[in-house]
Design an enzyme around this catalytic site. Structure first.
Site, mmCIF file in Angstrom:
data_model
loop_
_atom_site.group_PDB
_atom_site.id
_atom_site.type_symbol
_atom_site.label_atom_id
_atom_site.label_comp_id
_atom_site.label_asym_id
_atom_site.label_seq_id
_atom_site.Cartn_x
_atom_site.Cartn_y
_atom_site.Cartn_z
ATOM 1 N N TYR A 30 0.849 -1.188 0.000
ATOM 2 C CA TYR A 30 0.000 0.000 0.000
ATOM 3 C C TYR A 30 0.892 1.249 0.000
ATOM 4 C CZ TYR A 30 -4.472 -2.452 0.779
ATOM 5 O OH TYR A 30 -5.590 -3.221 0.631
ATOM 6 N N ARG A 71 2.607 -1.838 11.055
ATOM 7 C CA ARG A 71 2.470 -3.098 10.322
ATOM 8 C C ARG A 71 3.304 -3.047 9.057
ATOM 9 N NH1 ARG A 71 -2.633 -6.906 8.353
ATOM 10 N NH2 ARG A 71 -1.378 -8.771 8.592
ATOM 11 N N CYS A 116 -10.607 -21.002 3.320
ATOM 12 C CA CYS A 116 -11.123 -21.096 1.951
ATOM 13 C C CYS A 116 -11.151 -19.749 1.235
ATOM 14 C CB CYS A 116 -12.517 -21.713 1.956
ATOM 15 S SG CYS A 116 -13.768 -20.668 2.737
ATOM 16 N N CYS A 150 -15.114 -14.529 3.167
ATOM 17 C CA CYS A 150 -14.534 -13.356 3.834
ATOM 18 C C CYS A 150 -14.018 -12.406 2.759
ATOM 19 C CB CYS A 150 -13.466 -13.772 4.837
ATOM 20 S SG CYS A 150 -12.255 -14.976 4.239
ATOM 21 N N GLU A 207 -27.588 -41.374 7.994
ATOM 22 C CA GLU A 207 -26.530 -41.356 6.981
ATOM 23 C C GLU A 207 -26.340 -42.771 6.437
ATOM 24 O OE1 GLU A 207 -23.681 -41.101 4.412
ATOM 25 O OE2 GLU A 207 -24.507 -39.253 5.278
ATOM 26 N N LYS A 240 -5.733 -29.895 2.801
ATOM 27 C CA LYS A 240 -7.141 -29.961 3.187
ATOM 28 C C LYS A 240 -7.312 -30.433 4.629
ATOM 29 C CE LYS A 240 -9.061 -30.354 -1.431
ATOM 30 N NZ LYS A 240 -9.877 -31.118 -2.392
#
Length: 646
Positions: free
Chosen positions: A176, A224, A347, A351, A414, A432
Site C-alpha cells: 500500500y 504493520r 477457503c 470473507c 446417513e 485440506k
C-alpha cells in the site's frame, strides 16, 4: 494456569498498555461502515463478539485517513468529527469485555487502488503502473501532498484518541502507499523521500512522529510491515531490517510483521495451500534488530501460535480468519476446550471473497452469524420439534447442530459408515487438513448436543420415521456427472471421489476435467510423485477457484510438474490413455496408466423430489441436493433451514 496454552494466556505489555493475553485479532476489512462514515451496528457487534470471546486486543481493519487518497472500500471517517460519537460506542462495546481496541490507520492503497471503487487516477510514491491495470500510470505525490497526508494522520490520531481507542497501528503493509515509499521497486524519487533507506523511510517516520506528537507518550503506536515481499524485485527480509531499526528509533512501540505484497496476494490473504504459520519465519531475523514486541499473523493455529511464542521470536500472535470462524476460541482455550474450537478452513470464499467479488460485507463459510450477530442469534425454542436430517454432509451437519442448540430433538440418518459426506472423502491432501478438522469438530459438537446419528441407514420416501417427524431436512448431496464418452466405463477409469476414497494406482495419471476438484486431485497426486496431466476443455483450468486461492494452486501445480492441457476435449478413453481433440481439430493420445474423471457434480434429486412430493410442507432440501455449490454455501443452507424452525 492449568492449560496447555498457558504461555499464550500470559499478560504482556505494549508500551504502557497492558494486554490480558497474547491473542490479538488481525485487522481485516469488513465493508460494514455506513456511507456517512460511521460504523454500522453489524460492524460493532462483530468486533464486540470477538472481544467477548477473549482476545486481548482487537485491531480494526484499515481505516483511511481521508476520502481523497483512500481508493479502497468503506471505512470509518477518521477525518470527520461527526463520526466520533458512534466510534466511541464501538470502543466502549469492546472495552465492556476487557479487551483493548486499536485503530489501524492508512493513507490509502496507492497503486493497489481497487478498480471498481472511485474514478480517481491512483497516486503513488512515484509514477508506478497501477496494480490492477498496468496501462494506468499512477501520479507521484508532491512534497506538499506528502505534508498534507502527515497532517491528516495527526487529525486521525486525534480522532482515535477522542473516540477511546487504546492504540494506533500505522499500515505500512502489503504494498500500500506507505510501503510504496519504503520499497526501492516502487520508490524512484530523487528528493528527500527517495534513495537511501533513511530517505525511503522518511514518510513513515514523519507519520509516526506526527501521531506521537498528537497522542502523547502513553498511547502505543504499532507499525504493520511486510518484511519479505516474496517476488523478484520486492523488498527482502535483509532489506527490511534497517527500516525496522529506523522506525523503532522514531518511536514505534511494537511491530506487526509478516510477508507478501499484492504481487504475492496469496500471502496477503494466505491460502490453505501455503500451509499453517506460513509467515512465522520473518520473526527470527526481526528479533535480532529491534527490542520492542513483535506480532505475527498468517494461518496460525493455536499450536503454531504456541510454538512461535515459546521460541522467543515473537510476543503476540494475530488471528484473522480464525477469529471470524470462531470468535470465542481464546476463551475456549482458557477453559481447556480445544475440541470445541471451530476451525477456519482457509477457503477465502466468504470473507475476502465476498469483499473482492461482491463488494459486500464480510461473512464466513463455517460461521454464518458473522456480521449478522444481531439478526442471527441462536435461541432456545419454547416448542421443541422432532427433526429428521437425511444425509451427514456439511449442510446436514450444520442443520443438525443449529437445530439441536435451539432445543429441537434431532436425528441424522446417513447411509454410509461415517459423517462428512463427499467433503470428508475428498479431504485427503495435506492442504485440506482444516476440512478434516471441521468434520471432526461437527462430530464432537453433535455428540455433546445429544444429536442421534444413525450410520449405515438409508432412508426412503415411504419410511415411517418421516411420518412422525415435524420437520425433514434432505441433504442427500450430489452425484458425479458422467458424460457419454467412449471408454468411460473402462477398467482403467476411476471417478474423482473414488480416487480419493480408494487410492490411485499407476504412475502416469490423466485427470479429465480441470476444475478445482480435478486440479486439487492432480496436485495431491503429483505431491506423491506421480506424473499427472490435467485435460480441460475450456481455455484455462480452475476457473471455479477463488482467484486468490488460484494463485497458490497454479504455482504449486507448476512446481510439482503437473501438465495442464487446456482447449482440449476428451473424445475417448482407451486402455493406454485419453484421446483428446484440440481446437484446430487435431487429435492425440495422452498416455496414462489410470484415468480420473472429474467432470463435476449434479444434484441427487430422486429422494428429495419424492419426499417433497409426499411431505411438501415440512420438507426443506439443503446443500448439494438443492444446488451444487461450495462448502460455505452448503453450510449456509443448513444454518438457514434450522434457524427457520421456530
Amino acid at each position: 494456569m492449568d492449560s496447555k496454552y498457558a504461555k499464550l494466556l500470559e499478560p504482556m505489555k505494549i508500551g504502557n498498555m497492558n494486554l490480558r493475553n497474547r491473542f490479538i485479532m488481525s485487522p481485516m476489512g469488513t465493508f460494514t461502515p455506513m456511507q456517512d462514515g460511521t460504523e454500522s451496528e453489524e460492524g460493532i457487534m462483530y468486533y464486540e463478539e470477538r472481544a467477548r470471546g477473549g482476545f486481548a486486543m482487537i485491531i480494526i481493519g484499515a481505516q483511511f485517513i481521508n476520502e481523497k487518497t483512500a481508493q479502497g472500500g468503506p471505512t470509518i471517517a477518521f477525518d470527520n468529527n461527526r463520526a466520533i460519537p458512534k466510534t466511541t460506542v464501538l470502543c466502549e462495546r469492546v472495552h465492556r469485555w476487557g479487551a483493548k481496541i486499536c485503530a489501524q490507520l492508512s493513507p490509502g492503497t496507492g497503486r493497489n487502488g481497487m478498480p471498481d471503487i472511485g474514478e480517481r487516477v491512483p497516486i503513488s510514491s512515484s509514477e508506478n503502473p497501477s496494480f490492477y491495470d498496468p496501462n494506468v500510470i499512477c501520479r507521484a505525490l508532491t512534497v506538499d501532498e506528502i505534508k498534507d497526508i502527515i497532517k491528516d494522520f495527526a487529525q486521525a490520531a486525534s480522532f482515535a484518541q477522542k473516540a477511546g481507542f487504546d492504540a494506533i497501528e500505522i499500515h505500512g503493509h502489503a504494498g500500500y502507499l506507505i510501503d510504496q515509499f519504503l520499497s526501492p521497486i516502487w520508490n524512484k524519487r530523487t528528493d528527500e523521500y527517495g534513495g537511501s533507506a533513511e530517505n525511503r523511510a522518511r514518510f513513515a517516520v514523519e507519520i509516526v512522529q506526527a501521531v506521537r506528537n498528537t497522542v502523547g507518550s502513553d498511547m502505543p503506536i504499532l507499525f504493520r510491515i511486510a518484511l519479505d515481499h516474496r517476488f523478484p524485485g520486492g523488498r527482502t527480509l535483509e532489506d527490511s531490517m534497517p527500516l525496522l531499526e529506523i522506525l523503532e528509533k522514531a518511536g514505534v512501540d511494537a511491530f506487526d510483521v509478516d510477508a507478501g505484497a499484492y504481487e504475492t496476494m496469496d500471502y496477503i490473504f494466505p491460502t490453505a495451500y501455503v500451509g499453517d504459520a506460513c509467515m512465522a519465519y520473518v520473526c527470527k531475523e526481526a528479533r535480532k534488530h529491534v527490542n520492542v514486541p513483535l506480532i505475527n499473523a498468517g494461518n496460525h493455529s493455536p499450536e503454531t501460535a504456541l510454538e512461535l511464542v515459546n521460541s522467543g521470536d515473537c510476543d503476540f500472535v494475530m488471528f484473522g480468519r480464525q477469529a471470524i470462524a470462531d470468535p470465542e476460541f481464546p476463551k475456549k482455550l482458557m477453559e481447556n476446550r480445544r475440541e470445541d474450537v471451530r476451525p477456519c478452513i482457509v477457503c477465502n470464499e466468504e470473507c475476502i471473497g465476498r469483499i473482492f467479488g461482491r463488494l459486500t460485507q464480510l461473512s464466513c463459510s463455517v460461521n454464518i452469524q458473522v456480521c449478522m450477530e444481531k439478526y442471527f442469534p441462536i435461541t432456545k425454542t419454547d416448542s421443541p420439534k422432532d427433526i429428521v436430517v437425511i444425509g451427514a454432509g456439511p449442510s446436514g451437519l450444520e442443520a443438525a447442530r443449529v437445530a439441536a442448540i435451539k432445543g429441537h430433538h434431532v436425528t441424522v440418518y446417513e447411509k454410509s459408515d461415517d459423517i462428512g459426506g463427499i467433503l470428508k472423502i475428498i479431504a485427503t491432501a495435506p492442504f485440506k487438513k482444516r476440512i478434516r478438522d471441521l468434520i471432526e469438530w461437527y462430530d464432537v459438537q453433535l455428540k455433546k448436543l445429544g444429536v442421534k446419528i444413525k450410520l449405515n441407514t438409508e432412508i426412503k420416501a415411504d419410511d415411517t420415521v418421516l411420518d412422525y417427524a415435524d420437520k425433514i431436512f434432505v441433504a442427500t448431496g450430489s452425484l458425479p456427472f458422467i458424460p457419454n464418452i467412449p471408454g468411460i466405463d473402462g477398467k482403467n477409469v476411476i471417478g474423482v471421489i473414488d480416487a480419493h476414497e480408494k487410492g490411485v494406482s499407476g504412475e502416469k495419471i490423466a485427470v479429465c476435467g480441470g476444475g478445482l476438484s480435478g486440479c486439487d486431485t492432480a496436485l495431491e497426486l503429483a505431491m506423491k510423485g506421480k506424473k499427472v496431466t490435467v485435460i480441460e476443455m475450456l481455455s484455462e483450468c480452475a476457473q471455479d477457484a477463488m482467484p486468490i486461492n488460484k494463485i497458490s494452486l497454479m504455482r504449486m501445480l507448476a512446481e510439482n510438474a503437473v501438465t495442464l492441457l487446456t482447449n482440449s476435449k476428451v473424445t475417448a478413453i482407451e486402455p493406454n490413455g485419453v484421446v483428446i481433440e484440440k481446437k484446430d481439430g487435431t487429435r492425440k493420445t495422452i498416455k496414462a496408466d489410470t484415468v480420473i474423471t472429474a467432470f463435476g457434480q449434479k444434484s441427487d434429486t430422486n429422494l428429495p423430489d419424492a419426499i417433497r412430493a409426499k411431505y411438501n410442507i415440512k420438507t426443506t432440501v439443503i446443500g448439494d441436493a438443492e444446488k451444487v455449490a461450495k462448502v460455505g454455501e452448503a453450510i449456509r443452507t443448513g444454518f438457514y433451514a434450522a434457524m427457520a424452525v421456530e
